[in-house]
Design a protein around this motif. Sequence first.
Motif, PDB file in Angstrom:
ATOM      1  N   GLN A   1      11.138  52.948  63.720  1.00  0.00           N
ATOM      2  CA  GLN A   1      10.466  52.427  64.909  1.00  0.00           C
ATOM      3  C   GLN A   1       9.689  53.515  65.646  1.00  0.00           C
ATOM      4  O   GLN A   1       8.667  53.239  66.284  1.00  0.00           O
ATOM      5  CB  GLN A   1      11.490  51.776  65.852  1.00  0.00           C
ATOM      6  CG  GLN A   1      12.092  50.491  65.294  1.00  0.00           C
ATOM      7  CD  GLN A   1      13.191  49.943  66.185  1.00  0.00           C
ATOM      8  OE1 GLN A   1      14.160  50.638  66.488  1.00  0.00           O
ATOM      9  NE2 GLN A   1      13.054  48.698  66.609  1.00  0.00           N
ATOM     10  N   ALA A   2      10.188  54.752  65.538  1.00  0.00           N
ATOM     11  CA  ALA A   2       9.514  55.873  66.208  1.00  0.00           C
ATOM     12  C   ALA A   2       8.394  56.467  65.363  1.00  0.00           C
ATOM     13  O   ALA A   2       7.665  57.355  65.821  1.00  0.00           O
ATOM     14  CB  ALA A   2      10.533  56.960  66.541  1.00  0.00           C
ATOM     15  N   GLY A   3       8.267  55.986  64.128  1.00  0.00           N
ATOM     16  CA  GLY A   3       7.240  56.513  63.240  1.00  0.00           C
ATOM     17  C   GLY A   3       7.612  57.821  62.583  1.00  0.00           C
ATOM     18  O   GLY A   3       6.747  58.512  62.033  1.00  0.00           O
ATOM     19  N   ASP A   4       8.918  58.151  62.611  1.00  0.00           N
ATOM     20  CA  ASP A   4       9.388  59.383  61.973  1.00  0.00           C
ATOM     21  C   ASP A   4       9.716  59.135  60.507  1.00  0.00           C
ATOM     22  O   ASP A   4       9.930  57.993  60.082  1.00  0.00           O
ATOM     23  CB  ASP A   4      10.633  59.910  62.699  1.00  0.00           C
ATOM     24  CG  ASP A   4      10.354  60.296  64.130  1.00  0.00           C
ATOM     25  OD1 ASP A   4       9.196  60.670  64.421  1.00  0.00           O
ATOM     26  OD2 ASP A   4      11.288  60.217  64.963  1.00  0.00           O
ATOM     27  N   SER A   5       9.809  60.202  59.725  1.00  0.00           N
ATOM     28  CA  SER A   5      10.177  60.067  58.324  1.00  0.00           C
ATOM     29  C   SER A   5      11.639  59.648  58.214  1.00  0.00           C
ATOM     30  O   SER A   5      12.477  60.010  59.050  1.00  0.00           O
ATOM     31  CB  SER A   5       9.944  61.384  57.581  1.00  0.00           C
ATOM     32  OG  SER A   5      10.731  62.420  58.148  1.00  0.00           O
ATOM     33  N   LEU A   6      11.933  58.879  57.191  1.00  0.00           N
ATOM     34  CA  LEU A   6      13.279  58.344  57.012  1.00  0.00           C
ATOM     35  C   LEU A   6      14.164  59.321  56.253  1.00  0.00           C
ATOM     36  O   LEU A   6      13.694  60.144  55.458  1.00  0.00           O
ATOM     37  CB  LEU A   6      13.219  57.018  56.250  1.00  0.00           C
ATOM     38  CG  LEU A   6      12.420  55.893  56.898  1.00  0.00           C
ATOM     39  CD1 LEU A   6      12.412  54.656  56.002  1.00  0.00           C
ATOM     40  CD2 LEU A   6      12.971  55.552  58.273  1.00  0.00           C
ATOM     41  N   ASN A   7      15.463  59.199  56.478  1.00  0.00           N
ATOM     42  CA  ASN A   7      16.441  59.968  55.710  1.00  0.00           C
ATOM     43  C   ASN A   7      16.798  59.215  54.427  1.00  0.00           C
ATOM     44  O   ASN A   7      16.721  57.990  54.366  1.00  0.00           O
ATOM     45  CB  ASN A   7      17.718  60.187  56.532  1.00  0.00           C
ATOM     46  CG  ASN A   7      17.484  61.082  57.719  1.00  0.00           C
ATOM     47  OD1 ASN A   7      16.694  62.017  57.660  1.00  0.00           O
ATOM     48  ND2 ASN A   7      18.172  60.803  58.823  1.00  0.00           N
ATOM     49  N   ASN A   8      17.206  59.964  53.415  1.00  0.00           N
ATOM     50  CA  ASN A   8      17.698  59.403  52.153  1.00  0.00           C
ATOM     51  C   ASN A   8      16.643  58.570  51.428  1.00  0.00           C
ATOM     52  O   ASN A   8      16.958  57.547  50.805  1.00  0.00           O
ATOM     53  CB  ASN A   8      18.950  58.542  52.389  1.00  0.00           C
ATOM     54  CG  ASN A   8      20.210  59.362  52.485  1.00  0.00           C
ATOM     55  OD1 ASN A   8      20.155  60.589  52.545  1.00  0.00           O
ATOM     56  ND2 ASN A   8      21.349  58.711  52.501  1.00  0.00           N
ATOM     57  N   ILE A   9      15.375  59.000  51.468  1.00  0.00           N
ATOM     58  CA  ILE A   9      14.343  58.315  50.686  1.00  0.00           C
ATOM     59  C   ILE A   9      14.578  58.582  49.205  1.00  0.00           C
ATOM     60  O   ILE A   9      14.818  59.720  48.790  1.00  0.00           O
ATOM     61  CB  ILE A   9      12.938  58.782  51.098  1.00  0.00           C
ATOM     62  CG1 ILE A   9      12.638  58.314  52.540  1.00  0.00           C
ATOM     63  CG2 ILE A   9      11.885  58.253  50.135  1.00  0.00           C
ATOM     64  CD1 ILE A   9      11.285  58.770  53.057  1.00  0.00           C
ATOM     65  N   VAL A  10      14.531  57.516  48.406  1.00  0.00           N
ATOM     66  CA  VAL A  10      14.800  57.611  46.980  1.00  0.00           C
ATOM     67  C   VAL A  10      13.491  57.746  46.205  1.00  0.00           C
ATOM     68  O   VAL A  10      12.531  57.010  46.453  1.00  0.00           O
ATOM     69  CB  VAL A  10      15.573  56.369  46.476  1.00  0.00           C
ATOM     70  CG1 VAL A  10      15.835  56.466  44.978  1.00  0.00           C
ATOM     71  CG2 VAL A  10      16.876  56.210  47.250  1.00  0.00           C
ATOM     72  N   ASP A  11      13.454  58.689  45.286  1.00  0.00           N
ATOM     73  CA  ASP A  11      12.319  58.872  44.394  1.00  0.00           C
ATOM     74  C   ASP A  11      12.551  57.983  43.170  1.00  0.00           C
ATOM     75  O   ASP A  11      13.518  58.190  42.432  1.00  0.00           O
ATOM     76  CB  ASP A  11      12.237  60.347  43.975  1.00  0.00           C
ATOM     77  CG  ASP A  11      11.073  60.642  43.032  1.00  0.00           C
ATOM     78  OD1 ASP A  11      10.531  59.704  42.426  1.00  0.00           O
ATOM     79  OD2 ASP A  11      10.712  61.826  42.895  1.00  0.00           O
ATOM     80  N   PRO A  12      11.696  56.988  42.921  1.00  0.00           N
ATOM     81  CA  PRO A  12      11.957  56.083  41.804  1.00  0.00           C
ATOM     82  C   PRO A  12      11.923  56.776  40.445  1.00  0.00           C
ATOM     83  O   PRO A  12      12.521  56.294  39.477  1.00  0.00           O
ATOM     84  CB  PRO A  12      10.831  55.041  41.910  1.00  0.00           C
ATOM     85  CG  PRO A  12       9.750  55.724  42.676  1.00  0.00           C
ATOM     86  CD  PRO A  12      10.459  56.643  43.635  1.00  0.00           C
ATOM     87  N   ASN A  13      11.230  57.883  40.352  1.00  0.00           N
ATOM     88  CA  ASN A  13      11.171  58.621  39.079  1.00  0.00           C
ATOM     89  C   ASN A  13      12.451  59.415  38.826  1.00  0.00           C
ATOM     90  O   ASN A  13      12.854  59.585  37.673  1.00  0.00           O
ATOM     91  CB  ASN A  13       9.959  59.548  39.061  1.00  0.00           C
ATOM     92  CG  ASN A  13       8.651  58.774  39.108  1.00  0.00           C
ATOM     93  OD1 ASN A  13       8.472  57.815  38.361  1.00  0.00           O
ATOM     94  ND2 ASN A  13       7.745  59.188  39.992  1.00  0.00           N
ATOM     95  N   ARG A  14      13.075  59.874  39.904  1.00  0.00           N
ATOM     96  CA  ARG A  14      14.327  60.621  39.757  1.00  0.00           C
ATOM     97  C   ARG A  14      15.542  59.704  39.862  1.00  0.00           C
ATOM     98  O   ARG A  14      16.617  60.017  39.350  1.00  0.00           O
ATOM     99  CB  ARG A  14      14.419  61.714  40.824  1.00  0.00           C
ATOM    100  CG  ARG A  14      13.337  62.767  40.721  1.00  0.00           C
ATOM    101  CD  ARG A  14      13.448  63.789  41.833  1.00  0.00           C
ATOM    102  NE  ARG A  14      14.654  64.574  41.741  1.00  0.00           N
ATOM    103  CZ  ARG A  14      15.069  65.432  42.665  1.00  0.00           C
ATOM    104  NH1 ARG A  14      14.358  65.600  43.769  1.00  0.00           N
ATOM    105  NH2 ARG A  14      16.170  66.117  42.501  1.00  0.00           N
ATOM    106  N   GLY A  15      15.389  58.574  40.591  1.00  0.00           N
ATOM    107  CA  GLY A  15      16.482  57.641  40.734  1.00  0.00           C
ATOM    108  C   GLY A  15      17.416  57.954  41.885  1.00  0.00           C
ATOM    109  O   GLY A  15      18.433  57.296  42.079  1.00  0.00           O
ATOM    110  N   TYR A  16      17.101  58.960  42.682  1.00  0.00           N
ATOM    111  CA  TYR A  16      17.936  59.343  43.818  1.00  0.00           C
ATOM    112  C   TYR A  16      17.100  60.116  44.807  1.00  0.00           C
ATOM    113  O   TYR A  16      15.960  60.478  44.526  1.00  0.00           O
ATOM    114  CB  TYR A  16      19.143  60.165  43.381  1.00  0.00           C
ATOM    115  CG  TYR A  16      18.823  61.380  42.564  1.00  0.00           C
ATOM    116  CD1 TYR A  16      18.631  62.615  43.186  1.00  0.00           C
ATOM    117  CD2 TYR A  16      18.705  61.313  41.172  1.00  0.00           C
ATOM    118  CE1 TYR A  16      18.326  63.734  42.438  1.00  0.00           C
ATOM    119  CE2 TYR A  16      18.403  62.430  40.418  1.00  0.00           C
ATOM    120  CZ  TYR A  16      18.207  63.630  41.050  1.00  0.00           C
ATOM    121  OH  TYR A  16      17.901  64.750  40.314  1.00  0.00           O
TER     122      TYR A  16
END
Length: 322
Positions: free
Chosen positions: A307-322
């Motif tokens: 909501q604040a427009g900040d980057s999210l924590n725990n974003i998953v990379d689909p190529n790495r899977g985590y």
Amino acid sequence: MSDGLRVVVHNDTTDAMMASLYEAAPDLDALACHSNAELEDAIGSFRPDVVYSVRFDVSQPFPRDALLGDAGPRWISVGGSGCDHLGKWNTERTTVTNSAGVASAMMAEFVFGCALHFTLDIPRLQQDKANRTWPIRMVSPLKGKTLLIVGLGQTGQAVAARAKAFGMHVLGTRARPSPVDHVDEVHAADDLPKLWGQADVICVCVPLLNSTRGLVDQAAFDAMKPTAILVDVSRGGVIVPDAAISAMTKGQIKGAAFDVFATEPLPADSPYWDLPNTLISPHCSAVYEGWDLASFDMFLANLKRWQAGDSLNNIVDPNRGY
């Protein structure tokens, strides 16, 4: 970004989650879904911006195509850590986060509960009790033994910390080898052929990726010590079922605990049920009282960032899977 924000909460029980959601963000529009079918319908009719989803029902197809389609949300928050049920996604259109770490401590306790089941000879102690007999049983300490952790993510690191409390020598693998607290030797996954035979206890806790599918195969079991104990808390598909069944049937290793399977629920006619020296559990190593609310709290913290427009924590990379 919060104006008109539409959020779907997908879980088998949602009352407490919805209450927490409205308390944290009273102005948003929210909808609870209690099945995969309801979630799929909601994506088309409600058109959410954000979906928090726990994969709790494996008896119904998961609506992956709807979630990642044109009407799907911009952000999918996965209530657990594994995201293999989503496959690949376009990161320019969809952001996926997970709840990695929410159950790492519990899973580490589960791993050692399984290992101690065998080192303390619990099965024979139970049989002695049933028989009302009093033989002296020789138990085996973990102190001084070598633990191999296949996958040094948050769960693997939690296992390593507890291993040191037991006085174990800890080996571990990770995609990009670098020093890890409580781990004596960090190796690349390619080093596993030379590591299997060094371990007294093996903990498998990698995500299911193309690179980890079938990672623990017959060659791996053949390389293990006959006294080794294996605990699998990864994902179904990392261990080759035929290899595991063959190894346990032949008594190649001392014991094994399997918490995950390629097909879940495990079919009643599966050979796994009859294997000797084997613990079977229903993918429950991460399920503890309050885990779902702890996961949802992680989501709410991320929602504030969204909501604040900040980057999210725990974003998953689909190529790495985590």
